[in-house]
Design a protein around this motif. Structure first.
Motif, PDB file in Angstrom:
ATOM      1  N   ILE A  16       1.214  -0.955  -0.242  1.00 25.65           N
ATOM      2  CA  ILE A  16      -0.350  -0.288  -0.131  1.00 25.65           C
ATOM      3  C   ILE A  16       0.820   1.331  -0.601  1.00 25.65           C
ATOM      4  O   ILE A  16       2.218   1.342   1.257  1.00 25.65           O
ATOM      5  CB  ILE A  16      -0.840  -0.476   1.201  1.00 25.65           C
ATOM      6  CG1 ILE A  16      -1.653  -1.342   1.370  1.00 25.65           C
ATOM      7  CG2 ILE A  16      -1.941   1.096   1.542  1.00 25.65           C
ATOM      8  CD1 ILE A  16      -2.784  -1.317   2.836  1.00 25.65           C
ATOM      9  N   PRO A  17       0.564   1.729  -0.676  1.00 23.02           N
ATOM     10  CA  PRO A  17       1.738   3.064  -1.160  1.00 23.02           C
ATOM     11  C   PRO A  17       0.990   4.263  -0.604  1.00 23.02           C
ATOM     12  O   PRO A  17       0.071   4.105  -0.258  1.00 23.02           O
ATOM     13  CB  PRO A  17       1.475   3.644  -3.055  1.00 23.02           C
ATOM     14  CG  PRO A  17       0.406   3.247  -2.995  1.00 23.02           C
ATOM     15  CD  PRO A  17      -0.538   1.564  -2.425  1.00 23.02           C
ATOM     16  N   GLY A  62       4.030  -4.117   4.897  1.00 22.00           N
ATOM     17  CA  GLY A  62       3.924  -3.781   3.602  1.00 22.00           C
ATOM     18  C   GLY A  62       3.150  -2.823   3.234  1.00 22.00           C
ATOM     19  O   GLY A  62       2.347  -2.426   1.730  1.00 22.00           O
ATOM     20  N   ILE A  63       3.326  -2.015   3.590  1.00 23.60           N
ATOM     21  CA  ILE A  63       2.771  -0.309   4.264  1.00 23.60           C
ATOM     22  C   ILE A  63       3.601   0.944   4.081  1.00 23.60           C
ATOM     23  O   ILE A  63       4.150   0.472   5.177  1.00 23.60           O
ATOM     24  CB  ILE A  63       1.373  -1.060   5.654  1.00 23.60           C
ATOM     25  CG1 ILE A  63       0.716  -1.266   5.119  1.00 23.60           C
ATOM     26  CG2 ILE A  63       0.502   0.908   5.937  1.00 23.60           C
ATOM     27  CD1 ILE A  63       0.228  -2.157   6.291  1.00 23.60           C
ATOM     28  N   ASP A  64       3.528   1.337   2.909  1.00 19.72           N
ATOM     29  CA  ASP A  64       3.904   2.469   3.003  1.00 19.72           C
ATOM     30  C   ASP A  64       3.725   4.057   4.453  1.00 19.72           C
ATOM     31  O   ASP A  64       2.650   3.149   4.409  1.00 19.72           O
ATOM     32  CB  ASP A  64       4.548   3.166   1.705  1.00 19.72           C
ATOM     33  CG  ASP A  64       4.941   2.033   0.533  1.00 19.72           C
ATOM     34  OD1 ASP A  64       5.859   1.384   1.038  1.00 19.72           O
ATOM     35  OD2 ASP A  64       5.350   2.591   0.096  1.00 19.72           O
ATOM     36  N   PRO A 108      -1.041   6.426   4.918  1.00 20.24           N
ATOM     37  CA  PRO A 108      -0.949   6.294   3.607  1.00 20.24           C
ATOM     38  C   PRO A 108      -2.723   6.587   3.215  1.00 20.24           C
ATOM     39  O   PRO A 108      -3.782   6.424   3.857  1.00 20.24           O
ATOM     40  CB  PRO A 108      -1.121   4.604   3.048  1.00 20.24           C
ATOM     41  CG  PRO A 108      -0.180   3.397   4.143  1.00 20.24           C
ATOM     42  CD  PRO A 108      -0.680   4.674   5.697  1.00 20.24           C
ATOM     43  N   PHE A 109      -3.433   7.285   2.003  1.00 16.48           N
ATOM     44  CA  PHE A 109      -4.258   8.175   2.207  1.00 16.48           C
ATOM     45  C   PHE A 109      -4.403   8.229   1.161  1.00 16.48           C
ATOM     46  O   PHE A 109      -3.512   9.205  -0.277  1.00 16.48           O
ATOM     47  CB  PHE A 109      -4.453   9.428   3.171  1.00 16.48           C
ATOM     48  CG  PHE A 109      -5.794   9.731   3.492  1.00 16.48           C
ATOM     49  CD1 PHE A 109      -6.856   9.019   3.291  1.00 16.48           C
ATOM     50  CD2 PHE A 109      -5.783  10.889   2.351  1.00 16.48           C
ATOM     51  CE1 PHE A 109      -8.262   9.177   3.490  1.00 16.48           C
ATOM     52  CE2 PHE A 109      -7.200  11.584   2.346  1.00 16.48           C
ATOM     53  CZ  PHE A 109      -8.935  10.535   2.858  1.00 16.48           C
ATOM     54  N   PHE A 110      -5.417   8.574   0.044  1.00 16.41           N
ATOM     55  CA  PHE A 110      -5.387   8.827  -1.412  1.00 16.41           C
ATOM     56  C   PHE A 110      -6.857   8.709  -1.731  1.00 16.41           C
ATOM     57  O   PHE A 110      -7.532   7.685  -0.627  1.00 16.41           O
ATOM     58  CB  PHE A 110      -4.933   7.846  -2.301  1.00 16.41           C
ATOM     59  CG  PHE A 110      -4.882   6.580  -1.637  1.00 16.41           C
ATOM     60  CD1 PHE A 110      -5.464   5.837  -2.421  1.00 16.41           C
ATOM     61  CD2 PHE A 110      -3.237   6.221  -1.261  1.00 16.41           C
ATOM     62  CE1 PHE A 110      -4.547   4.342  -2.433  1.00 16.41           C
ATOM     63  CE2 PHE A 110      -3.168   4.751  -1.176  1.00 16.41           C
ATOM     64  CZ  PHE A 110      -3.638   3.994  -1.641  1.00 16.41           C
ATOM     65  N   LEU A 169      -8.589   4.734  -1.825  1.00 13.72           N
ATOM     66  CA  LEU A 169      -8.059   3.747  -0.714  1.00 13.72           C
ATOM     67  C   LEU A 169      -9.069   3.227  -0.114  1.00 13.72           C
ATOM     68  O   LEU A 169     -10.481   3.996  -0.075  1.00 13.72           O
ATOM     69  CB  LEU A 169      -7.840   4.877   0.846  1.00 13.72           C
ATOM     70  CG  LEU A 169      -7.247   4.033   1.964  1.00 13.72           C
ATOM     71  CD1 LEU A 169      -5.743   3.070   1.343  1.00 13.72           C
ATOM     72  CD2 LEU A 169      -7.336   4.565   3.350  1.00 13.72           C
ATOM     73  N   ALA A 170      -9.264   1.961  -0.650  1.00 11.14           N
ATOM     74  CA  ALA A 170     -10.249   0.842  -0.329  1.00 11.14           C
ATOM     75  C   ALA A 170     -10.183   0.190   1.367  1.00 11.14           C
ATOM     76  O   ALA A 170      -9.345   0.592   2.005  1.00 11.14           O
ATOM     77  CB  ALA A 170     -10.021  -0.460  -0.843  1.00 11.14           C
ATOM     78  N   GLU A 171     -11.782  -0.569   1.446  1.00 12.40           N
ATOM     79  CA  GLU A 171     -11.990  -0.305   2.562  1.00 12.40           C
ATOM     80  C   GLU A 171     -10.885  -1.447   3.249  1.00 12.40           C
ATOM     81  O   GLU A 171     -10.279  -1.501   3.947  1.00 12.40           O
ATOM     82  CB  GLU A 171     -13.779  -0.442   2.884  1.00 12.40           C
ATOM     83  CG  GLU A 171     -13.587  -1.142   3.872  1.00 12.40           C
ATOM     84  CD  GLU A 171     -15.472  -1.794   4.618  1.00 12.40           C
ATOM     85  OE1 GLU A 171     -16.100  -1.209   5.123  1.00 12.40           O
ATOM     86  OE2 GLU A 171     -16.029  -1.199   3.051  1.00 12.40           O
ATOM     87  N   ALA A 172     -10.677  -2.885   2.430  1.00 12.79           N
ATOM     88  CA  ALA A 172      -9.591  -4.335   2.899  1.00 12.79           C
ATOM     89  C   ALA A 172      -8.290  -2.900   2.368  1.00 12.79           C
ATOM     90  O   ALA A 172      -7.634  -2.998   4.057  1.00 12.79           O
ATOM     91  CB  ALA A 172     -10.018  -4.644   1.717  1.00 12.79           C
ATOM     92  N   GLN A 173      -7.969  -1.575   1.900  1.00 11.91           N
ATOM     93  CA  GLN A 173      -6.343  -2.030   2.942  1.00 11.91           C
ATOM     94  C   GLN A 173      -6.536  -1.072   3.591  1.00 11.91           C
ATOM     95  O   GLN A 173      -5.993  -1.119   4.399  1.00 11.91           O
ATOM     96  CB  GLN A 173      -6.373  -0.586   1.082  1.00 11.91           C
ATOM     97  CG  GLN A 173      -5.700  -1.558   0.113  1.00 11.91           C
ATOM     98  CD  GLN A 173      -5.918  -0.418  -0.576  1.00 11.91           C
ATOM     99  OE1 GLN A 173      -6.444   1.087  -1.083  1.00 11.91           O
ATOM    100  NE2 GLN A 173      -4.912  -0.194  -1.443  1.00 11.91           N
ATOM    101  N   ALA A 174      -8.037  -0.218   4.140  1.00  9.67           N
ATOM    102  CA  ALA A 174      -7.927   0.638   5.664  1.00  9.67           C
ATOM    103  C   ALA A 174      -7.484  -0.742   6.475  1.00  9.67           C
ATOM    104  O   ALA A 174      -7.037  -0.532   7.538  1.00  9.67           O
ATOM    105  CB  ALA A 174      -8.885   1.237   5.450  1.00  9.67           C
TER     106      ALA A 174
END
Length: 382
Positions: free
Chosen positions: A22-23, A319-321, A358-360, A363-368
């Protein structure tokens, strides 16, 4: 068969179907189709720069967002916007410019470009910004003539502009607010305000910025300083710059403004993903109003004191920036480490305790939930 119970700790969310890294950011500017009508207007007018019709329209639309009568001058970038505003206010070169130590280096570069020397002051521990009362007290023991003050809106949150206007009136010291990321929150300019329109910002020209103010004479001087010192003819009336915004950049900016209502809704949706998920981690604190009252293209949170670095390392392993957007403080950069400063305990604490997540817009719920799961695991290890 009995239904599968829903976990009590969080909503039932399907796994992230694309569990790649996740960028920290994922900029999204208007697509070709949205920009094309403006490009056609450029082709028809055959005017490409020098305050053309698209730049004029962009400035008018930006100015219309303000509650009181306010003008806007666009320039090549946000750093230049600050520098030109300081020059237009007539600050004497060589004098001191008060800036917060907790800021991006562009603030300091802009003051330097205006010929000023830096004096770094500490920020308020609650707002993460310069406090007018603290600055007023510091002025009593200033190490030299103070020509300007540049408060900085922290990550899109605005300072109290009226309070800064009062301090400017009381002291006679010009104030320019660096509101680089505060496009959404900004609807008044009782003091000159500089905004970035960089590709990473919520509304963008790709690269650009603008100065907003209520004084037409000041804005005219900013415009002249951005265009060789010209006053309607090819005669330079002052030392100046070439810092104009092109019609092509304005085309991107107009398309970005067209999309802003939808973009803002997407930011709100993405912010709610994080806010709901992080309700499970009260140790992580959002800036007041972030994701509800105002939006920006970044999410910076407070962590338990001094724990930003280990949390960032844990998220990196997952795996999270993350990003320490303002690092250890602007005063630590080699370019500025020799500059005057007061003691900076709050800046040091914030540098060790704040973290960009990460925020854009998409940004998907699963990524959150991946971000929050990693955060919660990191917190357990502290």
């Amino acid at each position: 068969m009995a239904a599968m119970p829903i976990p009590a700790t969080k909503p039932y969310i399907l796994p992230d179907p694309t569990p790649q890294r996740i960028p920290i950011a994922h900029a999204l500017l208007p697509a070709h189709a949205a920009i094309a009508p403006y490009l056609e207007r450029i082709d028809q007018a055959r005017c490409y720069s020098n305050f053309g019709p698209l730049v004029t329209e962009l400035e008018a639309r930006l100015a219309a967002r303000f509650k009181a009568p306010t003008g806007v001058v666009t320039v090549a970038n946000g750093t230049t916007a600050i520098a030109l505003a300081l020059e237009a206010l007539g600050c004497d070169p060589g004098g001191l410019c008060i800036v917060p130590a907790f800021t991006f280096c562009a603030t300091a570069h802009a003051a330097r470009q205006a010929g000023l020397e830096l004096w770094f002051l500490d920020v308020d521990p609650e707002t993460w910004m310069l406090d007018p009362a603290t600055v007023a007290e510091a002025l009593k023991t200033a190490p030299g003539p103070v020509e300007a003050i540049v408060p900085v809106g922290a990550f899109g949150r605005l300072p109290d502009l009226e309070a800064w206007a009062r301090l400017s009136r009381e002291t006679g010291i010009p104030v320019v607010v660096d509101a680089a990321a505060a496009f959404d929150a900004l609807d008044a300019a009782p003091v000159p305000v500089a905004v970035s329109l960089h590709a990473t910002k919520s509304v963008s020209t790709g690269e650009g910025g603008f100065v907003a103010a209520q004084d037409p004479a000041f804005l005219q001087r900013v415009r002249e300083l951005s265009a060789f010192g010209f006053r309607g003819a090819r005669i330079a009336h002052m030392g100046a710059h070439n810092a104009k915004l092109s019609e092509y950049a304005a085309a991107v900016g107009l398309a970005s403004l067209d999309a802003w209502p939808q973009t803002r809704s997407r930011y709100a949706f993405a912010a709610q993903h994080l806010r709901v998920a992080l309700a499970l981690a009260p140790e992580i604190e959002f800036q007041p109003g972030w994701g509800t009252a105002w939006f920006s293209s970044v999410c910076v949170v407070g962590t338990p004191e001094g724990q930003a670095a280990p949390i960032a390392a844990a998220l990196d392993a997952a795996g999270i920036d993350t990003r320490a957007w303002w690092g250890e403080g602007c005063h630590t950069h080699p370019a500025f480490e020799h500059c005057l400063r007061t003691d900076l305990p709050v800046t040091r604490r914030l540098a060790a305790s704040t973290l960009g997540l990460p925020f854009f817009v998409d940004l998907a719920e699963a990524q959150a939930w991946r971000i929050v799961d990693a955060l919660m695991s990191a917190l357990k290890e502290l």
